[in-house]
Design a protein around this motif. Structure first.
Motif, mmCIF file in Angstrom:
data_model
loop_
_atom_site.group_PDB
_atom_site.id
_atom_site.type_symbol
_atom_site.label_atom_id
_atom_site.label_comp_id
_atom_site.label_asym_id
_atom_site.label_seq_id
_atom_site.Cartn_x
_atom_site.Cartn_y
_atom_site.Cartn_z
ATOM 1 N N ALA A 137 0.833 -1.206 0.000
ATOM 2 C CA ALA A 137 0.000 0.000 0.000
ATOM 3 C C ALA A 137 0.863 1.250 0.000
ATOM 4 O O ALA A 137 0.449 2.296 -0.501
ATOM 5 C CB ALA A 137 -0.924 -0.005 1.211
ATOM 6 N N ASN B 98 1.030 3.168 -5.677
ATOM 7 C CA ASN B 98 -0.257 2.928 -5.022
ATOM 8 C C ASN B 98 -0.690 4.125 -4.183
ATOM 9 O O ASN B 98 -1.874 4.443 -4.113
ATOM 10 C CB ASN B 98 -0.182 1.675 -4.163
ATOM 11 C CG ASN B 98 -0.126 0.424 -5.017
ATOM 12 O OD1 ASN B 98 -0.572 0.442 -6.166
ATOM 13 N ND2 ASN B 98 0.434 -0.640 -4.482
ATOM 14 N N LEU B 99 0.305 4.771 -3.547
ATOM 15 C CA LEU B 99 -0.030 5.979 -2.785
ATOM 16 C C LEU B 99 -0.585 7.045 -3.717
ATOM 17 O O LEU B 99 -1.560 7.734 -3.383
ATOM 18 C CB LEU B 99 1.220 6.520 -2.088
ATOM 19 C CG LEU B 99 1.476 6.028 -0.678
ATOM 20 C CD1 LEU B 99 2.709 6.693 -0.103
ATOM 21 C CD2 LEU B 99 0.264 6.324 0.207
ATOM 22 N N LEU C 147 -4.029 6.250 -4.614
ATOM 23 C CA LEU C 147 -4.866 6.473 -3.437
ATOM 24 C C LEU C 147 -5.223 7.950 -3.321
ATOM 25 O O LEU C 147 -6.376 8.314 -3.086
ATOM 26 C CB LEU C 147 -4.104 5.995 -2.202
ATOM 27 C CG LEU C 147 -4.812 6.084 -0.871
ATOM 28 C CD1 LEU C 147 -6.054 5.226 -0.885
ATOM 29 C CD2 LEU C 147 -3.892 5.606 0.238
ATOM 30 N N SER D 155 -3.760 -1.831 -7.606
ATOM 31 C CA SER D 155 -3.898 -0.376 -7.677
ATOM 32 C C SER D 155 -5.328 0.002 -8.043
ATOM 33 O O SER D 155 -5.890 0.966 -7.523
ATOM 34 C CB SER D 155 -2.962 0.213 -8.736
ATOM 35 O OG SER D 155 -1.659 -0.242 -8.542
ATOM 36 N N ILE E 150 -7.487 -0.276 -5.021
ATOM 37 C CA ILE E 150 -7.225 0.837 -4.103
ATOM 38 C C ILE E 150 -7.917 2.096 -4.604
ATOM 39 O O ILE E 150 -8.593 2.807 -3.856
ATOM 40 C CB ILE E 150 -5.698 1.076 -3.998
ATOM 41 C CG1 ILE E 150 -5.051 -0.054 -3.201
ATOM 42 C CG2 ILE E 150 -5.407 2.428 -3.360
ATOM 43 C CD1 ILE E 150 -3.553 0.047 -3.125
ATOM 44 N N THR F 208 -3.591 -5.449 1.462
ATOM 45 C CA THR F 208 -3.183 -4.178 0.875
ATOM 46 C C THR F 208 -4.361 -3.209 0.866
ATOM 47 O O THR F 208 -4.231 -2.040 1.208
ATOM 48 C CB THR F 208 -2.677 -4.387 -0.569
ATOM 49 O OG1 THR F 208 -1.667 -5.368 -0.542
ATOM 50 C CG2 THR F 208 -2.141 -3.108 -1.144
ATOM 51 N N SER G 11 -4.528 0.266 2.764
ATOM 52 C CA SER G 11 -4.708 1.488 1.981
ATOM 53 C C SER G 11 -5.940 2.243 2.453
ATOM 54 O O SER G 11 -5.995 3.465 2.357
ATOM 55 C CB SER G 11 -4.791 1.162 0.496
ATOM 56 O OG SER G 11 -6.117 0.967 0.101
#
Lengths: 149, 325, 503
Positions: free
Chosen positions: C13, C18-19, C22, C58, C61, C357, C361
């Motif tokens: 995460a 991925n951040l 997010l 991803s 998320i 994950t 997240s």
């Protein structure tokens, strides 16, 4: 003012009657209980009718009482403003799919801005119209890929 | 008032449609962006099909114009399909057996004859499932009980009476000598709702697509008694077909694509080429795998003939189901 | 629960890509939440093409972030201009908008964001420990149980219009009546559709919400007695809530989170019911009853905490059973399958990394969201400084676009306008709007479940005794209807006893 107070209860009674009549004219279900599709709307129309009648009767308690908002509604300028805005909304609805999103939105926004703010603030009116139409078109059509006419 | 508005706007649309339906010449087609109409809101099955076609056609690259997807939801596809008929050959719409059944069920005035068939694309097979504790070992046993007492089980179908899921069960019932009009069908709006009801024991049986059933089947929560495919499915070799159980039926739940009425020959040929290339792409194969679909490609000519067969086929089942108007 | 999965999930995460997704999801979610008509379902749907090229994790998320982000954003327009864009943000108008009128817009928005955060985090813990057992419990909800759940929700909302129950019943029946428009699922009969194909799938409740609230609000502000009043810029108040407000909010937030979470897990009930039930529960047990509707902070934080945790809760049946419980999770399910993730009972066994994950997240996402939303308070309160004559035309345009994205048809514009006018009159004459909206939302499913129950149970009375759940729900329904009566009696009794206690 009393006419306004009576308008909704009477409107709801009419709605309940229309709903009941439409329901009774529904075709029967071909499978299962033939009256299946009717029960629920019928119960609802009866409920709406009964409570609306009670409400209509209770309305007389309010007769003669002052109400700021209702007084304002019945003023000529309010009725005029509301009428023009609703007419413009209707016009927008009619032209939306025919002349496309961008043009109809520009026309609608310009009309309503000039109506509310007057000719003196023409700069503001035009800037708001163009910026809002353009940016909303960009956001919805491009960024969100929503198919607008 | 609504009728008037609808009439007025449709009259206007006809005028607009007439003005831009000038045919294209063979050399220049396509002259503008190709639009694929999904007659549903974003996220549903038709939308997914349209977007998958868009994606696979883009990957294939035979079309040198943009390809976009338009959502025209409403009326079980009718709004989108009517919209299609106001356009020219740059537009095509996704369809399914609802195109044939809608008219037979008197829910729509449109038939497959109002459009130009372009291709048949994919199919999923339907299956009959019960909760694992229900104790039926195969489809015949289930039908035997229903012949004894048609009211003894509740059967969940989605998304409507007259849908493929419903009619597939009706056909199996008729072939087994069960009166389908006596059966207790409960209608749910989606396959997910049905699974909820089946696992919770609120319905006894469901007729549903394999993709909606496969997850719970794999973990052993439900039993699948029979599938409507002609042969056992590659991915589920343990599930018997209806044919094996002595019931003569094959029931595809197909999806295809069609163009507006009276498309010129060269436009149909162009689409034939695009779509036959499209179904060969890896992207399209991935879509089929992910959704538990099977390739069902047919060219425009074959599709037209297939529509005719389906028309007769569904007319008969709908009659037997007790749903013909 | 294997700790290494938790840490691996956290690690995944925290990957920059991925951040980034997010944060994008959180911002987009907040925006679609603020805009009328654009809810999380549309937000997720329009991003489907984008997810094709993404790593599955991803994509998951991103979609989840849009979903809970929209609930953070949803309350903004309710608080600021009294125009909720979706069912789940209606409850935020009850006390959020009065707080704005009291000059506490900034405080309202920041504490609503905190409530969403805490509700969300509570639900994530619920997700970790209770996902599987709760999903199994939810299966017990059959036709009879849903029927009584909807009875209870409607009764709780009608009871909110205390002292005005006749009108509450009227609008409830009106909503139920409108919900019968469209094709009848059990029989296939077209009801009241006037041969317009657009109506076969019913009238969208979101269009009605936008019509009544947004269009109605604009029309109301065109009244002669409201004309010249530009909002006084100095009345916006502080950005940060006070200690006192926090002290009053904490218990309601903690109470409402589980309500929302549990109702979120039940397929088909979702954000609107959970936020309205959280509000009515809070109103009935609160000591500051009289302040409710006049800007009580408890009345704002309770529904916000509930709908945020309902969003996390509704991921449970989708991920564990592939059963989508709301429009948004239905779209998510379709998109996940498309990119190769197959939700269902095997997901937790086969891809625990993916699940963990997502959970990690969601923690990070909720924190990012609270930062975004509190940072935005300063910008958003500027909306209040916009002259109404500029603001309202913009609200009108956004309402029309929002309605268009729901059905892609201008027929919805007529409904929007009609709903706006009727909504205006309902407001002038004190007809409560919420029973109408809730009845419209649950009406269809309520009738279909009743019809299914009538097939399953031989005697209608068997429905009541179908399970302990139905009995409990029936008792709760009875309680909420009789509650106003009890209050009246208590009032009368205490008045007789002691005249100095003036309620």
């Amino acid at each position: 003012m009393n006419a306004v107070r009576l308008s909704l209860p009477i409107f709801f009674i009419v709605v309940s009657l229309v709903l009941a009549i439409l329901t009774l004219q529904l075709p029967h279900a071909q499978l299962g209980n033939p009256y299946g599709p009717m029960y629920f709307p019928l119960v609802v129309s009866i409920g709406l009718f009964l409570f609306s009648v009670i409400d209509l009767i209770k309305t007389r308690h309010y007769f003669g009482k002052e109400n700021e908002d209702l007084k304002a509604l019945l003023k000529k300028e309010t009725l005029f403003t509301l009428g023009v805005i609703l007419a413009l909304c209707l016009l927008y609805t009619l032209i939306f799919e025919r002349v496309g999103f961008l043009l109809s939105t520009v026309i609608f926004l310009a009309a309503i801005m000039f109506f509310l703010n007057g000719k003196k603030k023409w700069m503001l009116n035009i800037i708001v119209t163009l910026v809002v139409s353009g940016s909303s078109w960009y956001v919805f059509s491009y960024l969100l890929e929503i198919s607008l006419p | 008032m609504w009728k008037k508005i609808a009439m007025m706007s449709s009259a206007l649309l006809v005028v607009v449609a007439c003005s831009n339906s000038s045919g294209s010449s063979p050399e220049s087609f396509p002259e503008q962006a190709i639009e694929i109409i999904a007659p549903a809101t974003p996220g549903g099955g038709w939308d997914m099909t349209a977007r998958s076609i868009q994606r696979a056609m883009n990957a294939d690259g035979s079309v040198d114009q943009d390809i976009t997807v338009v959502n025209k939801p409403g009326g079980g596809g009718e709004v989108g399909w009517q919209y299609l008929n106001q356009q020219d050959g740059h537009f095509a719409a996704v369809n399914s057996s609802l195109l044939v059944t809608g008219n037979l069920l008197d829910q729509s005035d449109l038939t497959h004859e109002d459009f130009t068939p372009l291709a048949m694309l994919s199919t999923e097979w339907l299956a009959v499932a019960t909760h694992r504790d229900a104790g039926f070992s195969d489809g015949t046993e289930l039908m035997d009980q229903l012949r004894e007492d048609p009211q003894s089980l509740t059967i969940g179908v989605s998304p409507s009476l007259g849908s493929g899921n419903h009619l597939a069960f009706v056909q199996a019932a008729v072939e087994s000598g069960v009166d389908p009009t006596e059966l207790q069908f409960l209608v749910y709006s989606s396959g997910g709702d049905i699974m909820n009801a089946l696992l919770g024991g609120h319905i006894d049986v469901t007729s549903n697509s394999m993709s909606d059933l496969s997850e719970q089947y794999e973990v052993g929560e439900i039993d699948i008694l029979a599938v409507t495919s002609p042969e056992r499915l590659e991915s589920f070799p343990d599930i018997p077909t209806w044919e094996e159980q002595g019931i003569d039926m094959v029931f595809p739940h197909w999806r295809g694509i069609m163009g507006p009425a009276d498309m010129p020959e060269h436009e149909v040929e162009a689409w034939d080429e695009w779509l036959s290339n499209m179904v060969e792409t890896d992207e399209w194969q991935t879509v089929l795998d992910n959704y538990d679909l099977e390739d069902f490609y047919m060219s425009s000519g074959e599709t037209g003939q297939f529509f005719e067969e389906q028309q007769d086929f569904f007319a008969e089942i709908i009659e037997q189901a007790g749903l013909s108007p | 629960m294997d700790l290494s999965f938790v840490l691996d999930g956290l690690w995944t995460a925290l990957q920059p890509i991925n951040l980034l997704w997010l944060i994008i999801g959180a911002i987009l979610g907040t925006i679609v939440g603020i805009l009328p008509g654009l809810g999380p379902a549309t937000g997720v749907a329009v991003l489907i093409p984008l997810t094709f090229g993404m790593e599955p994790v991803s994509a998951l998320i991103l979609m989840a972030a849009i979903y809970y982000g929209a609930l953070f954003g949803g309350s903004r327009s309710s608080i600021l201009i009294n125009t909720p864009g979706d069912g789940s943000s209606i409850a935020a108008t009850f006390d959020g908008y009065p707080m704005t009128k009291n000059g506490q817009a900034g405080q309202a928005m920041s504490i609503a964001a905190m409530a969403s955060l805490i509700g969300g985090v509570m639900a994530i813990f619920g997700f970790i420990f209770l996902a599987i057992p709760l999903a199994n419990f939810a299966l017990n909800f059959g036709p009879a149980e849903y029927l009584f759940l909807f009875f209870f929700a409607l009764s709780a909302v009608v009871a909110l219009s205390i002292g005005n129950m006749v009108k509450g019943f009227i609008t409830m029946f009106l909503g139920l009546g409108i919900s019968t428009i469209g094709i009848d699922l059990q029989s296939g009969v077209h009801r009241h559709t006037f041969d317009i194909p657009h109506f076969t799938e019913g009238i969208s409740f979101v269009v009605i919400i936008i019509g009544i609230y947004a269009i109605g609000e604009v029309l109301y502000n065109m009244f002669a007695n409201k004309q010249p009043k530009d909002v006084d810029g100095s009345k916006i108040g502080q950005k940060w809530f006070t200690k006192e407000q926090w002290r009053r909010s904490i218990a309601p937030i903690l109470r409402s989170g589980p309500i929302g979470f549990f109702l979120g897990v039940l397929p088909g009930s979702g954000g609107t019911i959970s936020s309205l039930l959280a509000y009515s529960t809070e109103k009935q047990i609160s000591k500051n009853k009289k302040q409710f509707g006049k800007g009580a902070v408890e009345g704002l934080v309770a529904p916000e905490s509930a709908n945020s945790s309902a969003a996390v809760g509704s991921l449970i049946p989708m991920l564990t059973m592939a059963i989508p419980g709301s429009a948004t999770t239905a779209v998510m399910l379709g998109a996940l399958v498309m990119i190769g993730i197959t939700p269902g009972p095997l997901l937790f066994e086969n891809s625990p990394d993916l699940v963990w994950t997502l959970i990690n997240s969601m923690f990070i996402g909720n924190i990012i969201l609270v930062i975004i939303n509190i940072a935005m308070v300063g910008v958003l309160v500027k909306i209040l400084k916009t002259p109404p004559k500029v603001l309202y035309p913009i609200v009108l345009i956004l309402s029309f676009i929002g309605a268009y994205t729901l059905g892609y048809s201008t027929i919805d514009f007529y409904i929007l306008i009609i709903a706006g006018v009727i909504g205006l009159f309902m407001r002038l004459l004190d007809y409560p709007i919420v029973p109408l909206i809730l009845a419209l939302i649950v009406g269809g499913e309520m009738e279909q479940n009743l019809r299914r129950a009538l097939v399953i149970y031989d005697q209608p009375v068997d429905m009541l005794f179908a399970s302990p759940i139905t009995i409990v729900l029936a008792l709760l329904t009875l309680l909420s209807f009789s509650y106003p009566l009890i209050i009246k009696l208590v009032k009368r009794a205490s008045k007789n006893k002691d005249h100095t206690v003036d309620l």
